[in-house]
Write a protein that holds these residues in place. Sequence first.
Motif, PDB file in Angstrom:
ATOM      1  N   ASN A 293       0.765  -1.202   0.113  1.00 28.93           N
ATOM      2  CA  ASN A 293      -0.084  -0.106  -0.075  1.00 28.93           C
ATOM      3  C   ASN A 293       0.926   1.234  -0.055  1.00 28.93           C
ATOM      4  O   ASN A 293       2.224   1.315   0.561  1.00 28.93           O
ATOM      5  CB  ASN A 293      -0.892  -0.045   1.348  1.00 28.93           C
ATOM      6  CG  ASN A 293      -2.191  -1.156   0.982  1.00 28.93           C
ATOM      7  OD1 ASN A 293      -2.428  -1.420   0.084  1.00 28.93           O
ATOM      8  ND2 ASN A 293      -2.385  -1.360   2.226  1.00 28.93           N
ATOM      9  N   GLY A 294       0.345   2.312  -0.610  1.00 30.45           N
ATOM     10  CA  GLY A 294       1.272   3.498  -0.452  1.00 30.45           C
ATOM     11  C   GLY A 294       1.956   3.669  -1.640  1.00 30.45           C
ATOM     12  O   GLY A 294       2.071   2.962  -2.488  1.00 30.45           O
ATOM     13  N   GLU A 295       2.839   4.549  -1.657  1.00 30.56           N
ATOM     14  CA  GLU A 295       4.068   5.158  -2.617  1.00 30.56           C
ATOM     15  C   GLU A 295       5.227   4.342  -2.264  1.00 30.56           C
ATOM     16  O   GLU A 295       5.565   3.655  -1.255  1.00 30.56           O
ATOM     17  CB  GLU A 295       4.274   6.520  -2.671  1.00 30.56           C
ATOM     18  CG  GLU A 295       2.964   7.445  -2.890  1.00 30.56           C
ATOM     19  CD  GLU A 295       3.442   8.925  -2.897  1.00 30.56           C
ATOM     20  OE1 GLU A 295       4.497   9.184  -2.550  1.00 30.56           O
ATOM     21  OE2 GLU A 295       2.723   9.787  -3.225  1.00 30.56           O
ATOM     22  N   TRP A 296       5.866   4.153  -3.584  1.00 35.53           N
ATOM     23  CA  TRP A 296       7.293   3.466  -3.469  1.00 35.53           C
ATOM     24  C   TRP A 296       8.468   4.196  -4.110  1.00 35.53           C
ATOM     25  O   TRP A 296       8.287   4.859  -5.072  1.00 35.53           O
ATOM     26  CB  TRP A 296       7.138   2.255  -4.340  1.00 35.53           C
ATOM     27  CG  TRP A 296       8.260   1.284  -4.236  1.00 35.53           C
ATOM     28  CD1 TRP A 296       9.290   1.198  -3.483  1.00 35.53           C
ATOM     29  CD2 TRP A 296       8.690   0.427  -5.589  1.00 35.53           C
ATOM     30  NE1 TRP A 296      10.472   0.275  -4.076  1.00 35.53           N
ATOM     31  CE2 TRP A 296      10.112  -0.327  -5.106  1.00 35.53           C
ATOM     32  CE3 TRP A 296       8.207   0.130  -6.566  1.00 35.53           C
ATOM     33  CZ2 TRP A 296      10.737  -1.098  -5.769  1.00 35.53           C
ATOM     34  CZ3 TRP A 296       8.915  -1.091  -7.440  1.00 35.53           C
ATOM     35  CH2 TRP A 296       9.872  -1.469  -7.113  1.00 35.53           C
ATOM     36  N   ALA A 297       9.341   4.480  -3.083  1.00 34.24           N
ATOM     37  CA  ALA A 297      10.373   5.463  -3.440  1.00 34.24           C
ATOM     38  C   ALA A 297      11.481   4.642  -3.516  1.00 34.24           C
ATOM     39  O   ALA A 297      12.187   3.842  -2.709  1.00 34.24           O
ATOM     40  CB  ALA A 297      10.694   6.701  -2.532  1.00 34.24           C
ATOM     41  N   ILE A 298      12.420   4.850  -4.700  1.00 31.83           N
ATOM     42  CA  ILE A 298      13.458   4.178  -5.026  1.00 31.83           C
ATOM     43  C   ILE A 298      14.734   5.092  -4.959  1.00 31.83           C
ATOM     44  O   ILE A 298      14.853   6.116  -5.758  1.00 31.83           O
ATOM     45  CB  ILE A 298      13.637   3.436  -6.454  1.00 31.83           C
ATOM     46  CG1 ILE A 298      12.561   2.502  -6.180  1.00 31.83           C
ATOM     47  CG2 ILE A 298      14.930   2.911  -6.666  1.00 31.83           C
ATOM     48  CD1 ILE A 298      12.507   1.583  -7.489  1.00 31.83           C
ATOM     49  N   GLU A 299      15.753   5.140  -3.884  1.00 25.82           N
ATOM     50  CA  GLU A 299      16.915   6.004  -3.799  1.00 25.82           C
ATOM     51  C   GLU A 299      17.933   5.622  -4.942  1.00 25.82           C
ATOM     52  O   GLU A 299      18.145   4.322  -5.252  1.00 25.82           O
ATOM     53  CB  GLU A 299      17.642   5.818  -2.358  1.00 25.82           C
ATOM     54  CG  GLU A 299      18.653   6.890  -2.326  1.00 25.82           C
ATOM     55  CD  GLU A 299      19.034   6.708  -0.715  1.00 25.82           C
ATOM     56  OE1 GLU A 299      20.061   7.583  -0.499  1.00 25.82           O
ATOM     57  OE2 GLU A 299      18.729   5.724   0.079  1.00 25.82           O
ATOM     58  N   MET A 300      18.314   6.580  -5.493  1.00 24.04           N
ATOM     59  CA  MET A 300      19.153   6.309  -6.675  1.00 24.04           C
ATOM     60  C   MET A 300      20.665   6.729  -6.456  1.00 24.04           C
ATOM     61  O   MET A 300      20.936   7.947  -5.550  1.00 24.04           O
ATOM     62  CB  MET A 300      18.604   7.307  -7.932  1.00 24.04           C
ATOM     63  CG  MET A 300      17.220   6.897  -8.391  1.00 24.04           C
ATOM     64  SD  MET A 300      17.144   5.184  -8.994  1.00 24.04           S
ATOM     65  CE  MET A 300      17.643   5.361 -10.689  1.00 24.04           C
ATOM     66  N   GLU A 301      21.482   6.497  -6.824  1.00 21.71           N
ATOM     67  CA  GLU A 301      22.898   6.798  -7.006  1.00 21.71           C
ATOM     68  C   GLU A 301      23.467   6.914  -8.353  1.00 21.71           C
ATOM     69  O   GLU A 301      23.165   6.505  -9.320  1.00 21.71           O
ATOM     70  CB  GLU A 301      23.889   5.694  -6.138  1.00 21.71           C
ATOM     71  CG  GLU A 301      24.086   4.572  -6.702  1.00 21.71           C
ATOM     72  CD  GLU A 301      24.790   3.596  -5.916  1.00 21.71           C
ATOM     73  OE1 GLU A 301      25.418   4.163  -4.784  1.00 21.71           O
ATOM     74  OE2 GLU A 301      25.269   2.386  -6.158  1.00 21.71           O
ATOM     75  N   ARG A 302      24.641   8.050  -8.479  1.00 17.41           N
ATOM     76  CA  ARG A 302      25.136   8.270  -9.702  1.00 17.41           C
ATOM     77  C   ARG A 302      26.005   6.823 -10.348  1.00 17.41           C
ATOM     78  O   ARG A 302      26.627   6.196  -9.437  1.00 17.41           O
ATOM     79  CB  ARG A 302      26.256   9.175  -9.622  1.00 17.41           C
ATOM     80  CG  ARG A 302      25.507  10.656  -9.855  1.00 17.41           C
ATOM     81  CD  ARG A 302      24.808  10.791 -11.143  1.00 17.41           C
ATOM     82  NE  ARG A 302      25.545  10.706 -12.206  1.00 17.41           N
ATOM     83  CZ  ARG A 302      26.460  11.538 -12.898  1.00 17.41           C
ATOM     84  NH1 ARG A 302      26.418  12.714 -12.407  1.00 17.41           N
ATOM     85  NH2 ARG A 302      27.010  11.103 -13.976  1.00 17.41           N
ATOM     86  N   THR A 303      25.861   6.489 -11.670  1.00 15.36           N
ATOM     87  CA  THR A 303      26.840   5.629 -12.224  1.00 15.36           C
ATOM     88  C   THR A 303      28.054   6.428 -12.689  1.00 15.36           C
ATOM     89  O   THR A 303      28.158   7.540 -12.627  1.00 15.36           O
ATOM     90  CB  THR A 303      26.171   5.036 -13.315  1.00 15.36           C
ATOM     91  OG1 THR A 303      25.992   5.904 -14.295  1.00 15.36           O
ATOM     92  CG2 THR A 303      24.944   4.284 -13.169  1.00 15.36           C
TER      93      THR A 303
END
Length: 402
Positions: A293-303
């Motif tokens: 339930n709810g939103e899904w946030a994905i933390e990203m990092e630089r390649t």
Amino acid sequence: MMLNKKILLCVTGGIAVFKAAALTSKLTQLGASVKVIMTDSAKQFVTPLTFQALSRNPVYTDTFDEKDSEKIAHIDLADWADVVLVAPATANSIGKLANGIADDMVSTTILATTSDVWIAPAMNVHMYAHPAVQKNMDTLKAFGYRFIEPGIGQLACGYEGKGRLAEPEDIISILENEYNQTKVLKDLHIVVTAGPTEEKIDPVRYFTNRSSGKMGYAVAEEARKLGAKVTLISGPTNIQNPSGVEVIHVKSAQEMYEAANSVFNECSIYISAAAVADYRPKTTSEQKIKKQNGEWAIEMERTTDILATLGNKKDKQTVVGFAAESENVEQYALKKIEKKNLDMIVANNITSEGAGFGVDTNIVSIYKKDGSKEDLPMMSKNEVAKTILHHAHSLHVRNEQK
């Protein structure tokens, strides 16, 4: 360009054999040395004597008819040829070659040759479209055989569609265009990156982009034609490997960086046509992430910025980048040249019709470190690739002289 070219013409059985006779005559008139092998089926349409008269050479029809006891005829012919041309190529002959069947003079000789092999199909429209025939042609393309597409029109069987043997003049024009190219990149090692990257989220999901890889593959193919040793580092695409090119398949930006870095020191020209992800998920899951339930946030990092890293470590290498932009194309292109220490960048506006992802054409501008610029009209990606390579070669010659 046909003068003194040694062409082995393999004639298989179809009504289009009469065109092969005309082709033999025209090639001979252009100064080529033509030797002909015929299958038994081909002899039902035109006699070997016709080809002998037109080529001024003996015609070969039987693997076991050894005219010279000091030579094995089909091996001698396989070694003799600069170019092997199968015209017309029937569905039967294509099937034999694709599956390694050697039961006549034509198939036995072609299996023994290391020369360029060109296939000019001719058959009924439905035969040509049959999945088995298409699969066999794909197999031969993967082997490095080149195809001369049949024409569309009225067929001898009464149907109309694709299946007519290409006209002799068109076949000759294709061969001349291929072998007329000066091998200006001979002795150079060119590394090309192509396609998208995939950045894993979990075993099911990943981030990617819309790059088809067509531009990078075109550059690799044209570089090989111009005589270069070519290494193509490719993200996931649906394109067959170009013949004569070493291909390294990768998925992620990190894998592409490692592959590019491993060959960079030994290359002469590095061309970055790949659309490499700028970001990847900071953490990945080995199991499928379930819906919640709810939103899904994905933390990203630089390649790793592959082009900037290699551009700033180059010695005598010539480094070429690509800039696929949707606005301020020139501004971003010039900024990338400076920031990534490039010799040249190829920029296009992906919103322009004929210049976006997945199409066979492109509209680009070429910017060089010295401030010069060239705008190209809409061209096929292979034509764009040729232009890029000639510019890159000129820059590389200058770099070598410094």
